[in-house]
Every structure is written in C-alpha cells, then in structure tokens.
Design a protein around this motif. Structure first.
Motif, short mmCIF file in Angstrom:
data_model
loop_
_atom_site.label_atom_id
_atom_site.label_comp_id
_atom_site.label_asym_id
_atom_site.label_seq_id
_atom_site.Cartn_x
_atom_site.Cartn_y
_atom_site.Cartn_z
N ASN A 324 -74.20 10.43 51.15
CA ASN A 324 -74.91 9.24 51.61
C ASN A 324 -76.23 9.05 50.90
O ASN A 324 -76.60 7.93 50.53
CB ASN A 324 -75.13 9.31 53.13
N THR A 336 -73.06 2.61 54.12
CA THR A 336 -72.09 3.56 54.68
C THR A 336 -72.11 3.43 56.20
O THR A 336 -73.16 3.25 56.81
CB THR A 336 -72.39 5.01 54.28
N PHE A 358 -76.36 7.72 57.34
CA PHE A 358 -75.49 6.55 57.39
C PHE A 358 -76.36 5.33 57.68
O PHE A 358 -77.36 5.42 58.41
CB PHE A 358 -74.42 6.69 58.47
#
Length: 608
Positions: A324, A336, A358
């Motif tokens: 990420n 993401t 994320f």
C-alpha cells in the motif's frame, strides 16, 4: 498523445525484476523460475515440441533457474519441467500472463497494447460512486447458464448505461484465472493470468480502456489471503513440502489454515512477498487499473480471524503496509480498499501511525445495522438510534475512509438475498419491498462515506447472487422509474447540478430524531462555513409522517428530491412537498410531511 505501451519486459538473462516469468528479449525469450528444491529444470513448449531434453535451465542464486531460448516467441505455449530426485513433473509458470485454462499451459505474452490517449485519473474518494460488478453475470446474453459466462466485451456494451445513471467507478470482482469457467473469482489458480473464459488479458485491457473513455474508473478485486484451493500449479511447486502441505509458496504449518483451505501464502518468505507485490503492481502498471480492493484482509493479518493475539500474522500486516505504501508513493492518485469488516481504524491509518495504509474500507458499521433496520418486519423494530450511529461513524476522523452499502456479493448470497427479497421473499416487487429498498439507496447516496452498490441494484434485482445466473436486464425497463431515482440520487451525490456539494463533504449533523414516528433528519456540508448544506429528511414508517423540523439555516431551501414522487413508481403516493422559505427572523421551525418509507432532500442555491 497516443500511448502505445510496450509493457513486455525486455531484459537480458542476468537482469530480471522477478523470480519467475517468460520475458521477450532481443534474441528470443528469457525464462526464469524459482524452484530451490529442484535438481534439474527444463523449459518445454511449442518451440521445442514439448521435449524436456532440449532446453535445460541453469541454476543460479537462491534456487532461481534461467535460460534464454532464441527460437521461442510470443504466442507459443510453455511450461517448466521440474525434476526433484527421481520425480519429474510439469508446472505452469507462476507468473504466466496468460494460460489456455487453469489446468492447461502458459502462453508467452507480448503485453504491448494501444492505450490511445488514456491519461485517466480516478475521482477523489469523496466524489466516487462505486458499482460492484461480476463480469461473468453482468451482461450475459442468455437467461440461463450456457456453455460459457459473460465476457469483457459484453460488459463494455453496458458502460454507457452505467455512465448515464451516475456511476464513475466499477469495482470488478476477481479476474485471475480460476478453476472452470463459472466462479465468483475468489479461488485464484493463476494470479497473473486473466480468466480465459472472460476474454483474457487483451479483453480486460479493452474493458478498462473503454471504461476510462466513458469516465469510469476500474478498481480490481484481488485475493491474497489464500490461493485456489483447486487447480494450483504452485502447490508443492518444486516437489518440496512439509507436513504434506503446499511447499515453497505457502505456510507449511498451522498458519496455512484459512476458511477456504490450507493455502495461505507464506507472507514471511521474501520470494512469496515479492510474488504478491509484483502481482499488485502488474495490475497497476500493465492494465492501468485505478485501484485494488483486497479480499478479506482479516485473514491476511490473522490466521483464524477470531481475535486471538497468538494467531496474528505480523508478516501479513507488514506485507499490506509495504504494497500500500508503495502504491501511495508511485501512484498517489490510485486507491486501495480493504474488506476487513472488524471496524478497525488501523486498517486505514497511515504507515507512520502503524496502520496498513488502505485508503478506505468496507464498513460493517453501516451495512449491517442499515440492512437490519430496512428488513425488520414491523416499524416498531426500526431503531433510529442505529441509523444515527451508522450515519455518524468514521475512521480516524474521516468518513471517507469507509465504503457504505446495503448490497455486495457477500451480502446477497451465503444465505442472504438482495434487499427486495430480504424485505419480502414471496413478493420482492411489492410496494413494501420497493419502498424500503429505495430508502436504502437514499441512505447510501446521502451518508458520509464512499457509496457503493452491487450490480443490478439500480433496477431492484432480486433473489440471491449466483455465478451461473445473469442479471435480468428486463428489469431495467420494468423498473425504469427506479432507475431514474437511482440516477437522480447519484447526480445529487456528484453535485451534477451544482446545488448539492454538501453531500461530498466530511461534515454531518443530526438535526432531528423521533424514534416514535420513525423520522430522522440530518444535514451534510463541505465548506467550513456550511454555506453548502444539504438537508435530508427520512421517514422509516409505512405511513406519511408530519413533523416540525428546525432547518439548518435561513433562506430558500429548494426541494431537490422527493422519494415518494409518482415519477419513480406508479404505486408511490406522491405525497406533496415543496420548497421551504425559512425567514431570516424566524426560529427555523417548519412543519413538513414526508411520504411513507421516503425521503426529502433540500439545499439552497449556492451564491457565487
């Protein structure tokens, strides 16, 4: 400027970016495979009549075998023939970009593709409307299961429909090659190959290019919490394993356990970490996807997902952080999404804060209480407090770190159904089912968070999701009024008319809550001075309700949406609603009537 990208890696036999693969080189094809326990490896294929005696590979460091084959070329089939002691077996390349099928062979692939003028940029999170799509059922031409599922080409035919109703992002369920032709996609047999029955790698590129031309981003669902479990060529890939488990790509002890079989990748092994990292970036680099949605991250960061500290997988957590953060750094505009569903703010916290980084996550704090409220048999069972909690939840102070929805592939299968069928299993097209399902749409589009719907939700698809049953596009005509409602709500969310920017803001305030009447009002705004407030009034009762609301501010509040209007359905009551003029010297208390299971949305014209 047109982009004709040659994404094929052209390398020498001593300069490879990955541990496996078939790469076009200046003098043929360079093959590479990681097989540390093999005693001999050959590459076989169309170029040598599949003869393992012809092209023996050379063992290098860390068990990586290499060979350049001058006579091999793009389009030819190939495999690796691996010997481990007295045993010899053939394996499909773990990084094959294309396979004939899940138990066939790899195809040497030239990934050159004409992207045209594709410089597409995904919208920011607060301006996204996501549509979850399953390629195999989205636009199948037949009503019942035939010999093959729907394809990327068929999905392209419906992109204009999605654009018209306000969709600007599709989240595509997994397309990595899986066992057989019909599947949800969460059983990947070959992570790097695109499902052949859908149209293969070029079919997927054409779909993404067409989506971008329609102004629609593409987020791809990826599966890193397990592989397979069937048709896995990487299982005991080079003949070695412990405890009769998966071998070099997998944990070979209790950490291999997942709800889908003992096939969890070994997140602690450098070569496996690189394998998964390379897969994530293949989709971003070679396919121009605009983001990735990770399937059930709970089983990447823990063995059994039961909260036992002894079952946590620190290597899985650090893998997610690594991938990420690398995406943040290389592609700062792409996103993401995590499916974790444990209400854990660390999922979307930055790596500096120890988080997994994320951008956003599917939110159980919204979907489960809202479905419970909407599907309750009696109005008395509908908790306005539960709705308030769902509306005001956030992660790390940011409501857009969550995705809000009432349907997803998981929520409409495995014993659960589409909203209309959950509300009335015997008659999903009756007034109650339609009314409460559409009230759910209002909540999705007006709640703080990233709105997401599941394919067919715009025309009230019913039943439960199966990978063999295509969407019933006849409902698009039958429920054309509901499709119009969906479009109107999406356009309000996207501020298409310039009068509802507040719905893209972080701010929310509960303005009214009556648990007896089942009436709720809240407002949203973007600007700090709240000049762009949008007021949302909701009725969760089967009867029209009149209440005295205190509007958020003075001025002329124009009615932007009436969920009970007969333009949406002939059976709606068309409960009257008009603009509201709140005088400057008043207490802002206005008596307003809302139709049953309906909503009113107001805003003021923004003064430039």
């Amino acid at each position: 400027m047109r982009q004709v990208e040659d994404m094929t890696l052209r390398v020498s036999t001593t300069d490879f970016p990955t541990n496996s693969g078939a790469f076009l080189s200046e003098s043929g094809v360079a093959f590479r495979v990681w097989a540390p326990h093999a005693t001999a490896v050959s590459v076989i294929g169309d170029f040598n009549n599949w003869d393992a005696e012809q092209d023996a590979m050379n063992r290098g460091e860390n068990g990586v075998w290499t060979l350049e084959v001058p006579k091999a070329k793009a389009g030819e089939g190939y495999k690796f023939s691996i010997q481990n002691g007295e045993k010899r077996f053939d394996r499909i390349d773990p990084l094959a970009r294309q396979v004939t099928n899940s138990v066939g062979h790899g195809i040497i692939t030239d990934c050159t593709f004409d992207w045209g003028e594709d410089d597409f940029q995904i919208a920011p999170l607060n301006e996204l409307v996501i549509y979850e799509m399953h390629i195999g059922t989205f636009n199948q031409k037949h009503k019942r299961r035939k010999d093959s599922p729907a394809t990327f080409d068929q999905a392209i035919e419906r992109l204009l429909h999605l654009k018209r109703i306000g969709i600007n992002c599709v989240e595509v369920m997994p397309v990595s090659e899986f066992a057989g032709d019909f599947s949800w996609g969460y059983n990947p047999a070959h992570l790097f190959a695109v499902e052949s029955s859908y149209g293969g790698p070029d079919g997927f590129r054409q779909f993404i290019k067409a989506a971008h031309e329609h102004g629609i981003a593409v987020i791809l669902d990826v599966v890193y919490n397990h592989l397979g479990p069937s048709d896995l060529s990487v299982w005991q890939f080079d003949g070695w394993s412990e405890n009769d488990m998966g071998g070099i790509y997998f944990y070979n002890d209790w950490k291999s356990e997942t709800p889908w079989g003992n096939t969890r990748p070994d997140y602690g092994r450098g070569e496996v970490r690189q394998y998964l990292y390379d897969n994530a970036f293949m989709w971003l680099d070679e396919y121009h996807v605009d983001g990735l949605r990770y399937d059930m991250t709970l089983y990447i960061r823990s063995v059994r997902g039961d909260g036992d500290p002894g079952g946590e997988l620190a290597d899985g957590w650090s893998l997610a952080q690594w991938i990420n953060q690398a995406i943040h750094d290389k592609y700062p505009g792409r996103i993401t999404i995590a499916e974790d569903l444990q209400n854990d703010a660390q999922i979307t916290a930055s790596t500096d804060q120890g988080g997994a980084a994320f951008h956003t996550q599917w939110d159980a704090q919204f979907v489960h209480p809202i479905r419970e409220v909407l599907t309750a048999l009696n109005d008395d069972e509908r908790s306005m407090d539960a709705v308030v909690a769902a509306l005001t939840a956030n992660y790390n102070g940011d409501p857009f770190q969550r995705v809000v929805y009432t349907e997803s592939h998981d929520e409409v299968a495995n014993g659960k159904s589409r909203m209309p069928s959950e509300i009335n299993p015997d008659s999903p097209d009756d007034w109650f089912a339609i009314k409460r399902s559409t009230l759910g749409l209002v909540l999705i589009f007006t709640a703080p968070g990233v709105p997401m719907v599941f394919q067919g939700q715009e025309f009230l698809e019913d039943g439960w999701f199966r990978d063999t049953v295509p969407l019933d596009w006849d409902k698009n005509t039958e429920f054309h009024g509901i499709v119009r409602m969906f479009r109107d709500l999406a356009h309000l969310r996207l501020n298409r008319a310039g009068s509802s920017r507040g719905l893209a803001g972080r701010h929310v305030q509960i303005d009214y809550c009556d648990n007896n009447k089942k009436v709720l009002a809240f407002s949203r705004w973007y600007e700090e001075d709240a000049s762009d407030r949008v007021a949302v009034l909701l009725n969760f009762s089967h009867e029209s309700q009149t209440a005295i609301f205190q509007f958020p501010d003075h001025g002329l509040w124009k009615l932007r949406f009436n969920g009970d209007a007969s333009i949406y359905n002939d059976n709606f009551l068309n409960t009257p609603a008009t603009n509201v003029n709140v005088a400057q010297d008043s207490d802002r208390l206005i008596e307003t009537t809302i139709g049953p299971y309906s909503a009113l949305i107001y805003s003021r014209d923004i003064q430039c």
